[in-house]
Design an enzyme around this catalytic site. Structure first.
Site, short mmCIF file in Angstrom:
data_model
loop_
_atom_site.label_atom_id
_atom_site.label_comp_id
_atom_site.label_asym_id
_atom_site.label_seq_id
_atom_site.Cartn_x
_atom_site.Cartn_y
_atom_site.Cartn_z
N ASP A 223 0.81 -1.21 -0.06
CA ASP A 223 0.05 0.08 -0.07
C ASP A 223 0.85 1.14 -0.21
OD1 ASP A 223 -2.38 1.49 0.00
OD2 ASP A 223 -3.29 0.37 1.68
N ASP B 6 -10.63 1.94 -3.17
CA ASP B 6 -11.07 1.68 -1.81
C ASP B 6 -12.71 1.92 -1.64
OD1 ASP B 6 -8.82 1.17 -0.48
OD2 ASP B 6 -8.74 3.21 0.48
#
Ligand code: GLA
Length: 730
Positions: A481, A551
């Site tokens: 990430d 997301d």
């Protein structure tokens, strides 16, 4: 032959199966752009194509010889520099020691060779020997300043793709400073183009926008240090009435994960300058004598068959010539990720409960997301402290991973390797490792700083801790990430004159670290992520075969994001999960089936607390897992057709035709339902009109001609009602 040079006319012909790109050496000096479009086999004459060579208020080129009269301002140039009579947007600008910024490049030499070299230190496309690619390298040079460029063009004949890059060479005794080095320029005849690109923000990435170009400039860019949620480093130019299956389209994509710019400039004479490369904002690169600078690659394609044609070219190319490694061609495990199930609030018991249900459903991999290390119970601390939190996981990662493995599931782990929290052991020890400018306050985003990957010691530290954890635990998958953009960008190690090299040096460091780790652990599946899709680009895809798309896990939002992303990206690289309802990002309720049908379009997984599923939901999930194992490969390797756009209609429909053309899959959904609804028809594409197709669910048999021309009527009386239909050719 994909690359031909005609000595007599001075014309280079770069041909793929469905396109030709022509350049020429004008008056033995200037490299000019002549054509990009449908295939041309015949010889062409430069003067036939470039008929207009001068204009009022356009200076006559200093390159003109006796009897010649032309201006660079009017002529379509292949690589325009600042300082000639061309006063359009240049691709190249240098500051010399005498303070001048003028460069005039003329043709010196060229060579054509088999294959394609890797770009040193950078992400780049590659070719297998069976791809039979050829590369043309052209040297342009400024004799006065002894500075030049090597323009590279690799022709992927079967893929209809040309990959371009630029290398700057300094053969003088001076130290020069590059202030702009774009990777491509193309001056296309014509002014009636639409500009199509993918814009967005966190959790609503890659929405399609289409606008006519105007005189002057239209561009997209990133100054955020990574390619960004906001604009993807891709755009297309299409002739006015282009749709999914008709019309001429040019597509451009940057193989780079940092600051970029891409755009057009329409001049007063109907030529559209098109360009792409590293953003020149805060870019200054010092180049000493005998040094070279390699700019990243742009890949471009032309399709005469509308947007779908362009996308299919990019899909195949990304699957075969960008993505690498063991996982490139094989199906990947169906996963359960605990993020939306638990956020930071988990312990071994909770994770094992999820793992047990996952096993029952047929899921193959459990991914432990953020929160397993340091004191990380929220997003306020501990990035950089990559040692396990024993309060949550008393048996460590190793203990948990082994238990998960014993159940028959693989184990995956989340990292955010490029970051450090101000509240962390690492930051206490190494505050100088954060990206910063001496003496200036440092802003936080998600309570974190970025580690300075322009420094070798920081890169080695990241390689070190990752190697250690990945070697000592049974980890089969890594989610990598990166959850912030840059501000106060600079490095404590770089001297003042190199501070503006920082952004590019960061990306070189990132590719070095990621390249080293992915090579060292070839059996681990790496999934990229940057708050979802802030680094969803061809550069990152050279290392990660898949990236978490967004997301936003809401099925309706995903219809837009997945549809938009498919303009360039194949479904094989899109991470897509079934999450809980009400959806955590938008509060929407959609059915378990619809969440599954939409997530089928990507690399499939779940992201909710499976231990809380009802029996009915478990049955649906079991069926989804079984179905996906059967047809996932076709969705990812087959030819994709976009049928109904959520951006233009109340529906979403995409279709996949398997490589052997025997299986056809339709994913369809309403957005809002209608009372007493009107008919909605879907027309399938890519079918054989002489063949019969059987709907596997209903047993109904229909001709390919019927499905394509009369179409299928779809019900649309309910919100978010979707279907997944499989046809077999009989
Ligand atoms: C980012 C990712 C999410 C999740 C969180 C964890 O937002 O996109 O999927 O991993 O970080 O903090």
């Amino acid at each position: 032959m994909p690359i031909l040079f005609n000595e007599k006319s001075g014309v280079f012909n770069l041909s793929t199966e469905n396109s030709t790109y022509l350049m020429g050496i004008y008056k033995r000096k200037l490299l000019v752009h002549l054509y990009y479009g449908k295939p041309i086999k015949s010889d062409v004459d430069i003067d036939h194509i470039i008929s207009r060579t001068t204009g009022s208020f356009s200076g006559i080129s200093t390159l003109c010889e006796e009897g010649e009269r032309y201006s660079e301002d009017i002529i379509p140039l292949e690589y325009p520099t600042y300082g000639s009579t061309d006063v359009r947007t240049p691709a190249f600008k240098v500051e010399y020691e005498d303070g001048s910024t003028i460069t005039k490049l003329v043709y010196k030499a060229h060579r054509i060779y088999d294959g394609k070299p890797e770009l040193e230190g950078l992400a780049s496309s590659y070719a297998d020997s069976k791809d039979g690619v050829k590369t043309l390298e052209i040297k342009l040079y400024d004799d006065l300043k002894k500075t030049g460029v090597l323009l590279s063009y690799t022709v992927f004949e079967k893929r209809n793709i040309i990959a371009r890059s630029v290398k700057v060479i300094n053969e003088s005794d001076e130290k020069i400073v590059l202030t702009k080095v774009l990777s491509m320029n193309m001056d296309i005849k014509g002014e009636k183009f639409d500009f199509i690109h993918l814009h967005g923000a966190w959790a609503r990435e890659r929405h399609i926008e289409r606008r006519p170009i105007i005189h002057g400039g239209v561009y997209i860019d990133s100054k955020r240090g990574s390619s960004s949620h906001h604009h993807n480093p891709f755009f297309a130019l299409a002739s006015e009435n282009t749709d999914e299956s008709h019309g001429n389209v040019y597509g451009f994509a940057f193989v780079y994960s940092g600051n970029f710019v891409g755009g057009t400039e329409l001049n007063s004479y109907g030529t559209t300058r098109t360009y792409m490369g590293i953003n020149d904002i805060n870019f200054r690169w010092n180049l000493g004598p005998d040094e070279a600078f390699q700019a990243p690659e742009v890949v471009m394609t032309f399709s005469a068959d509308g947007f779908n044609g362009m996308s299919q070219n990019f899909h195949e190319f990304i699957r075969k010539n960008i993505c690498r490694g063991k996982y490139r061609d094989i199906e990947r495990p169906i996963l359960i990720n605990n993020w939306e199930a638990t956020y930071f609030n988990f312990d071994e018991d909770k994770i094992m409960k999820i793992a047990k249900t996952a096993k029952e459903l047929g899921i193959e991999l459990l991914v432990l997301d953020d929160g397993w290390f340091g004191e990380r119970n929220d997003d306020k601390s501990s990035l950089g402290d990559w040692f396990v939190n024993k309060k949550k996981l008393p048996n460590g990662i190793d203990g948990l991973a082994k238990k998960v493995n014993e159940l028959g599931l693989k184990f995956g782990l989340w990292f955010e390797p490029e970051m450090v929290s101000p509240i962390s052991e690492l930051y206490k020890k190494h505050p100088e490792w954060a990206v910063q400018v001496k003496g200036r306050a440092l802003s936080q985003e998600r309570n974190q700083y970025i580690l300075d990957l322009s420094r070798d010691d920081v890169c080695e530290y990241i390689i070190g801790f990752l190697s250690d954890i990945l070697s000592n635990n049974p980890i089969s998958y890594v989610k990598w990430d990166m959850n912030r953009n840059f501000s106060e960008a600079g490095s404590l190690l770089l001297p003042p004159e190199r501070q503006q090299e920082f952004f590019h040096r960061y990306i070189l460091g990132f590719y070095h670290v990621l390249g080293t780790i992915t090579k060292k652990f070839p059996d681990i599946l790496f999934e990229g992520c940057s708050g979802g899709g802030a680094r969803f680009d061809l550069g990152a895809l050279c290392y990660y075969p898949q990236i978490w798309l967004s997301d936003d896990t809401d099925a309706v939002e995903r219809m837009f994001i997945q549809y938009g992303s498919s303009m360039i990206f194949p479904t094989s690289v899109m991470g897509a999960h079934v999450s809980g309802v009400p959806n955590h990002q938008v509060g929407r309720y959609t059915s378990f089936e619809t969440r599954g049908n939409i997530a089928f379009m990507g690399r499939f997984g779940y992201e909710l607390d499976l231990s809380k599923l009802t029996d009915e939901e478990k049955d649906i999930a079991k069926k989804q897992v079984k179905d996906y194992k059967k047809i996932g490969q076709i969705i990812h390797e087959g030819k994709m057709y976009r049928l109904l756009s959520p951006f233009d209609t109340n529906y979403f429909a995409v279709e996949f035709v398997s490589e052997d053309e025997k299986t056809v899959i339709l994913i369809y959904s309403n957005i809002l339902g209608q009372p007493n609804p009107t008919d909605n028809t879907v027309y399938l594409r890519g079918l054989d009109s002489d063949a019969l197709y059987k709907n596997v669910q209903t047993g109904e048999i229909c001709g390919g001609d019927v499905l394509s021309n009369i179409g299928m009527n779809m019900k649309n009386d309910r919100d978010f009602k979707s279907s997944l239909i499989v046809f077999e050719r009989i």
